[in-house]
Scaffold this motif. Structure first.
Motif, PDB file in Angstrom:
ATOM      1  N   VAL A  53       0.852  -1.195   0.000  1.00  0.00           N
ATOM      2  CA  VAL A  53       0.000   0.000   0.000  1.00  0.00           C
ATOM      3  C   VAL A  53       0.882   1.238   0.000  1.00  0.00           C
ATOM      4  O   VAL A  53       1.855   1.325   0.753  1.00  0.00           O
ATOM      5  N   VAL A  54       0.554   2.189  -0.870  1.00  0.00           N
ATOM      6  CA  VAL A  54       1.263   3.463  -0.913  1.00  0.00           C
ATOM      7  C   VAL A  54       0.242   4.581  -0.744  1.00  0.00           C
ATOM      8  O   VAL A  54      -0.918   4.451  -1.145  1.00  0.00           O
ATOM      9  N   ARG A  55       0.683   5.682  -0.145  1.00  0.00           N
ATOM     10  CA  ARG A  55      -0.237   6.787   0.145  1.00  0.00           C
ATOM     11  C   ARG A  55       0.378   8.121  -0.241  1.00  0.00           C
ATOM     12  O   ARG A  55       1.597   8.288  -0.218  1.00  0.00           O
ATOM     13  N   SER A  56      -0.480   9.075  -0.574  1.00  0.00           N
ATOM     14  CA  SER A  56      -0.076  10.458  -0.800  1.00  0.00           C
ATOM     15  C   SER A  56      -0.872  11.344   0.143  1.00  0.00           C
ATOM     16  O   SER A  56      -2.108  11.436   0.020  1.00  0.00           O
ATOM     17  N   GLU A  57      -0.173  11.963   1.081  1.00  0.00           N
ATOM     18  CA  GLU A  57      -0.857  12.887   1.990  1.00  0.00           C
ATOM     19  C   GLU A  57      -1.352  14.113   1.228  1.00  0.00           C
ATOM     20  O   GLU A  57      -2.429  14.641   1.499  1.00  0.00           O
ATOM     21  N   GLU A  58      -0.554  14.573   0.263  1.00  0.00           N
ATOM     22  CA  GLU A  58      -0.907  15.776  -0.498  1.00  0.00           C
ATOM     23  C   GLU A  58      -2.223  15.605  -1.235  1.00  0.00           C
ATOM     24  O   GLU A  58      -3.075  16.496  -1.232  1.00  0.00           O
ATOM     25  N   LEU A  59      -2.415  14.446  -1.874  1.00  0.00           N
ATOM     26  CA  LEU A  59      -3.615  14.211  -2.680  1.00  0.00           C
ATOM     27  C   LEU A  59      -4.675  13.409  -1.942  1.00  0.00           C
ATOM     28  O   LEU A  59      -5.726  13.116  -2.515  1.00  0.00           O
ATOM     29  N   CYS A  60      -4.410  13.042  -0.693  1.00  0.00           N
ATOM     30  CA  CYS A  60      -5.353  12.211   0.082  1.00  0.00           C
ATOM     31  C   CYS A  60      -5.698  10.944  -0.692  1.00  0.00           C
ATOM     32  O   CYS A  60      -6.875  10.579  -0.831  1.00  0.00           O
ATOM     33  N   ALA A  61      -4.666  10.298  -1.218  1.00  0.00           N
ATOM     34  CA  ALA A  61      -4.858   9.131  -2.075  1.00  0.00           C
ATOM     35  C   ALA A  61      -4.220   7.899  -1.460  1.00  0.00           C
ATOM     36  O   ALA A  61      -3.139   7.975  -0.867  1.00  0.00           O
ATOM     37  N   THR A  62      -4.901   6.761  -1.609  1.00  0.00           N
ATOM     38  CA  THR A  62      -4.384   5.467  -1.161  1.00  0.00           C
ATOM     39  C   THR A  62      -4.469   4.490  -2.316  1.00  0.00           C
ATOM     40  O   THR A  62      -5.530   4.334  -2.928  1.00  0.00           O
TER      41      THR A  62
END
Length: 294
Positions: free
Chosen positions: A245-254
């Motif tokens: 699992v990878v996440r982007s805090e900037e884009l609120c994406a998982t």
């Protein structure tokens, strides 16, 4: 020729949009003015927006990963957070890759990845006829678009050859669909939103078939919510794929990335192996599930 935005024009449009609940009324007004071809078109677009149509449907396009993607009534509008999925896919492959975009909607993901790579063998599919027509406009000569349910319409010749499988499956739990903003709930197809009781029904169907379509070392990428990520990862693992699992805090994406292991002997060490001709952009790390979870 676009309408020139004068203070009087903006002062007439912005209050109407704001009264309709448009939080970014000024920005929307400028986009409408920049897109409309004449004053009559401006008035018609403002009227549709005030009536509650998504701004992207009013404009006829959505910006996605630097591209202007055509959208229209009955077509899912690509979200900016999904750009993260495309960037993850681009980092895992190289020009010339075989790419499949399932549940493609407008074709935004496939079109964006093909544009990033510069060259790809792109195939896309969706069950909704309106989405298929839209995707064909956006993908054009860059690939083929098929109408049908998930893998069903894809050419059999793709089995075991797909290097990147993009699947922006619906993942909203059925009971939560009614909580979505009206723009999505009313104007986007339910099949593009409703993921079943726990939001993972379509993901289960995709992961059950994905190993037969992925090339050794190929990757499946799916978007999910942060609260569903653990269950989505377990679902992928049960299919025999190796998830992370990878996440982007900037884009609120998982995003869940699932890899088909290479058919090579990993030895008694249980350590992963590089899958690909070299450890370059087209190669991928296939790790041990036990080590990754430790």
């Amino acid at each position: 020729m676009s309408v020139t935005a004068s203070p009087l024009t903006l002062s007439a449009i912005v209050p109407a949009l704001r009264a309709a609940g448009c939080v970014f009324a000024e920005d929307e007004a400028e986009l409408i003015l920049a897109t409309a071809t004449d004053p009559a078109a401006v008035a018609a677009m403002v009227e549709r927006r005030v009536a509650g149509l998504p701004l992207e449907h009013v404009l006829g396009w959505a910006e996605f990963d630097g591209l202007r993607i055509a959208v229209g009534p009955g077509v899912f509008v690509p979200r900016r957070r999904t750009e993260f999925l495309v960037r993850q896919a681009a980092a895992l492959t190289a020009p010339g890759a075989v790419v499949v975009d399932l549940c493609c909607g407008s074709g935004a993901l496939g079109a964006a990845l093909a544009a990033t790579l510069g060259r790809a063998e792109l195939h896309a599919a969706d069950v909704e006829p309106a989405a298929v027509r839209c995707a064909r406009r956006n993908i054009g000569d860059a690939g083929e678009v098929y109408e049908g349910d998930l893998f069903e319409p894809l050419p059999a010749s793709l089995r075991g050859r797909v290097e990147i499988l993009l699947a922006n499956v619906p993942y909203v739990p059925t009971d939560d669909v009614g909580l979505l903003p009206a723009e999505a709930r009313i104007h986007e197809p339910r099949v593009a939103l409703d993921g079943g009781a726990d939001g993972l029904d379509v993901l289960r169907r995709v992961t059950a078939e994905a190993p037969r379509w992925l090339a050794p070392g190929g990757h499946l990428l799916v978007e999910t919510s942060e609260r569903q990520a653990a269950r989505a990862e377990e679902t992928v693992a049960r299919s025999g794929l190796i998830p992370r699992v990878v996440r982007s805090e900037e884009l609120c994406a998982t995003v869940v990335i699932a890899t088909r292991a290479c058919p090579v002997d990993q030895g008694r060490s249980g350590r992963g192996v590089w899958c690909g001709a070299s450890q370059g952009a087209g190669a991928s790390w296939v790790g041990s599930p036990l080590l990754e979870r430790s």
